[in-house]
Design a protein around this motif. Structure first.
Motif, PDB file in Angstrom:
ATOM      1  N   MET A  33       3.968  25.037 -11.446  1.00  0.00           N
ATOM      2  CA  MET A  33       5.028  25.775 -12.136  1.00  0.00           C
ATOM      3  C   MET A  33       4.545  27.171 -12.541  1.00  0.00           C
ATOM      4  SD  MET A  33       6.587  26.585 -15.481  1.00  0.00           S
ATOM      5  CE  MET A  33       5.293  25.901 -16.422  1.00  0.00           C
ATOM      6  N   LYS A  34       3.325  27.292 -13.022  1.00  0.00           N
ATOM      7  CA  LYS A  34       2.780  28.606 -13.394  1.00  0.00           C
ATOM      8  C   LYS A  34       2.617  29.499 -12.166  1.00  0.00           C
ATOM      9  CE  LYS A  34       2.300  28.796 -17.809  1.00  0.00           C
ATOM     10  NZ  LYS A  34       2.997  29.794 -18.601  1.00  0.00           N
ATOM     11  N   GLY A  35       2.197  28.924 -11.046  1.00  0.00           N
ATOM     12  CA  GLY A  35       2.084  29.691  -9.812  1.00  0.00           C
ATOM     13  C   GLY A  35       3.438  30.233  -9.371  1.00  0.00           C
ATOM     14  N   GLN A  36       4.475  29.403  -9.478  1.00  0.00           N
ATOM     15  CA  GLN A  36       5.820  29.847  -9.127  1.00  0.00           C
ATOM     16  C   GLN A  36       6.288  30.965 -10.060  1.00  0.00           C
ATOM     17  OE1 GLN A  36       7.769  26.034  -9.361  1.00  0.00           O
ATOM     18  NE2 GLN A  36       7.572  25.683  -7.162  1.00  0.00           N
ATOM     19  N   GLN A  37       5.950  30.845 -11.317  1.00  0.00           N
ATOM     20  CA  GLN A  37       6.314  31.869 -12.301  1.00  0.00           C
ATOM     21  C   GLN A  37       5.616  33.199 -11.979  1.00  0.00           C
ATOM     22  OE1 GLN A  37       4.881  31.174 -16.382  1.00  0.00           O
ATOM     23  NE2 GLN A  37       7.008  31.436 -17.055  1.00  0.00           N
ATOM     24  N   ILE A  38       4.363  33.145 -11.584  1.00  0.00           N
ATOM     25  CA  ILE A  38       3.615  34.349 -11.206  1.00  0.00           C
ATOM     26  C   ILE A  38       4.280  35.025 -10.002  1.00  0.00           C
ATOM     27  CG2 ILE A  38       1.434  35.158 -10.196  1.00  0.00           C
ATOM     28  CD1 ILE A  38       0.039  33.026 -12.007  1.00  0.00           C
TER      29      ILE A  38
END
Length: 95
Positions: free
Chosen positions: A80-85
Motif C-alpha cells: 500500500m505504501k509503494g502504491q501511495q509513493i
C-alpha cells in the motif's frame, strides 16, 4: 574481527535488514516489492518500487516507521505504501 564489528555496531543482527520480496505487484507500470524485516520483535514496513526507464532499470527503496506484530500485515502495508509513493511521485522517485 567479526566479534569487534558486532561489539561496535558494524555487524548486522540476524533479525534486522531487508529480506527477499515477500510479495510483488505490478501497479501503473511499476513493480512494487514488499520486503518487510523483523526489528525488535515486530515487522518493519519496507519495500522497493522499480521501473525500466529508457532501457535502464531504476529502483527506489523505502522504509517507513510503521511496524506490525505479524508479517502479513507488514507485507500488505508495504504494498500500500509503494502504491501511495507511485501515486504521489511517479517517475520523480528516481531523480
Amino acid at each position: 574481527m567479526s566479534f569487534l564489528k558486532k561489539l561496535f555496531g558494524g555487524g548486522r543482527s540476524a533479525d534486522s535488514g531487508p529480506s527477499k520480496p515477500k510479495k510483488q505487484v505490478e501497479y501503473n507500470g511499476y513493480l512494487i516489492s514488499a520486503t518487510p524485516y523483523k526489528e525488535g520483535g515486530q515487522w518493519q514496513t519496507c519495500g522497493t518500487v522499480s521501473k525500466t526507464l529508457d532501457g535502464i532499470a531504476k529502483e527506489h527503496r523505502f522504509i517507513r516507521a510503521d511496524r506490525f506484530a505479524d508479517e502479513e500485515g507488514a507485507v500488505d502495508h508495504s504494498i500500500m505504501k509503494g502504491q501511495q509513493i507511485v501515486d504521489q511521485l511517479g517517475d520523480r522517485i528516481f531523480d
